[in-house]
Design a protein around this motif. Structure first.
Motif, short mmCIF file in Angstrom:
data_model
loop_
_atom_site.label_atom_id
_atom_site.label_comp_id
_atom_site.label_asym_id
_atom_site.label_seq_id
_atom_site.Cartn_x
_atom_site.Cartn_y
_atom_site.Cartn_z
N ARG A 1 0.88 -1.24 -0.08
CA ARG A 1 -0.06 -0.02 -0.07
C ARG A 1 0.75 1.36 -0.03
O ARG A 1 0.50 2.11 -0.68
N GLY A 2 1.92 1.16 0.79
CA GLY A 2 2.70 2.32 0.74
C GLY A 2 3.45 2.64 -0.34
O GLY A 2 3.58 3.63 -1.02
N LEU A 3 3.92 1.55 -1.07
CA LEU A 3 4.59 1.68 -2.49
C LEU A 3 3.47 2.24 -3.65
O LEU A 3 4.15 3.00 -4.04
N LEU A 4 2.43 1.78 -3.34
CA LEU A 4 1.66 2.19 -4.48
C LEU A 4 0.92 3.70 -4.16
O LEU A 4 0.88 4.42 -4.97
N HIS B 1 -9.82 3.01 3.95
CA HIS B 1 -10.35 4.35 4.68
C HIS B 1 -9.41 5.51 4.79
O HIS B 1 -8.43 5.20 4.68
N ARG B 2 -9.90 6.69 4.70
CA ARG B 2 -8.85 7.90 4.54
C ARG B 2 -7.96 7.85 5.93
O ARG B 2 -7.10 8.34 5.81
N THR B 3 -8.49 7.50 6.92
CA THR B 3 -7.42 7.43 8.06
C THR B 3 -6.26 6.79 7.86
O THR B 3 -5.19 6.85 8.40
N ILE B 4 -6.44 5.34 7.11
CA ILE B 4 -5.40 4.55 6.78
C ILE B 4 -4.44 5.13 5.75
O ILE B 4 -3.12 5.08 5.80
N ALA B 5 -5.10 5.83 4.75
CA ALA B 5 -4.25 6.61 3.63
C ALA B 5 -3.35 7.53 4.32
O ALA B 5 -2.58 7.85 3.90
N TYR B 6 -4.13 8.20 5.29
CA TYR B 6 -3.36 9.29 6.10
C TYR B 6 -2.19 8.86 6.75
O TYR B 6 -1.06 9.40 6.62
N ARG B 7 -2.40 7.72 7.55
CA ARG B 7 -1.36 7.33 8.22
C ARG B 7 -0.13 6.55 7.19
O ARG B 7 1.03 7.01 7.74
N ILE B 8 -0.65 6.16 5.91
CA ILE B 8 0.65 5.71 5.08
C ILE B 8 1.39 7.01 4.61
O ILE B 8 2.54 7.21 4.53
N LEU B 9 0.55 8.04 4.44
CA LEU B 9 1.16 9.42 3.73
C LEU B 9 2.05 10.08 4.84
O LEU B 9 3.23 10.57 4.47
N VAL B 10 1.69 10.03 6.17
CA VAL B 10 2.50 10.60 7.01
C VAL B 10 3.92 9.56 7.16
O VAL B 10 4.72 10.33 7.22
N THR B 11 3.95 8.52 7.20
CA THR B 11 5.03 7.61 7.03
C THR B 11 5.98 8.01 6.15
O THR B 11 7.24 8.07 6.02
#
Length: 244
Positions: A33-36, A60-70
């Motif tokens: 997910r992170g690479l994508l 969910h947007r919270t999962i996406a947000y967590r990935i983007l923050v990382t």
């Protein structure tokens, strides 16, 4: 975070754990997910909002947000003032590594082509407004040849390689007719632009990363070699583009 978002995140987290009982399975999914997400953001010059990334990933947007923050913590993406995420400075390091990989993969192809054509063949990349030779192959079967060293620099837009690299950029109203011609015909040919009496034939590469501008360049004293080289140079550019 709202109660609904917390529930959604817990549900997504539960789904991740249900995918595989081992941490390895969950970790692989998170990495994927992170690479994508990085690929999605890097492919959009105007950036993407958290919700855009969430929709593409199907989370969910919270999962996406967590990935983007990382990703942002590692400078691979950056959050702009408009709230959208764009490629960060960390991607420059990745691009350099990618360019180095293309260079190593291209060397055997360059050596084979230099022997085939009896002329020096080089891989040239754009660094800002300079065309830099990153790999050079010379034929062993000829007694006299033109050559130049790895690291040689010339302005983008000058000489065959410089024109081929300029042709990879978006058209500009004030660009030279030679750049426009190189873009339209897919190669550049010059005489005496860098070295007096020397012919140059350059073909741009079309790599996976469109931001990385590279070309293959031939230099020779002989007009007949330059005249006959284009089919081979086109084939070499296509082959090396496929390696990247």
């Amino acid at each position: 975070m709202s109660d609904n978002e917390a529930v959604a995140e817990a549900r997504d987290g539960g789904a991740e754990r249900a995918t595989g009982q081992s941490g390895k399975a969950a970790g692989s999914q998170t990495l994927a997910r992170g690479l994508l997400a990085l690929e999605l953001v890097a492919g959009q010059p105007r950036g993407l909002a958290v919700q855009d990334v969430a929709q593409h990933l199907g989370v969910h947007r919270t999962i996406a947000y967590r990935i983007l923050v990382t990703l942002a913590e590692h400078h691979l993406v950056v959050r702009a003032s408009d709230g959208r995420y764009r490629a960060g400075s960390g991607t420059v390091t990745l691009a350099r590594g990618y360019a180095a990989g293309v260079r190593e993969a291209a060397l055997p192809v360059l050596r084979r082509t230099a022997e085939q054509l009896g002329a020096t063949v080089a891989l040239v990349t754009a660094e800002g407004n300079e065309a830099v030779a990153v790999a050079v192959a010379e034929p062993l079967s000829v007694n006299y040849l033109l050559s130049y060293r790895v690291g040689s620099r010339n302005p983008v837009g000058v000489g065959a390689a410089g024109l081929a690299l300029a042709a990879l950029r978006p058209p500009e109203p004030d660009e030279s007719p030679e750049v426009t011609q190189a873009r339209e015909q897919g190669y550049a040919r010059t005489f005496g632009r860098i070295e007096p009496g020397a012919y140059g034939v350059a073909v741009p590469l079309h790599l996976v990363d469109p931001a990385l501008h590279m070309c293959v360049n031939l230099i020779t004293w002989r007009e007949d070699v330059a005249d006959a080289s284009l089919p081979a140079m086109r084939a070499v550019a296509e082959e090396i583009s496929g390696l990247g």
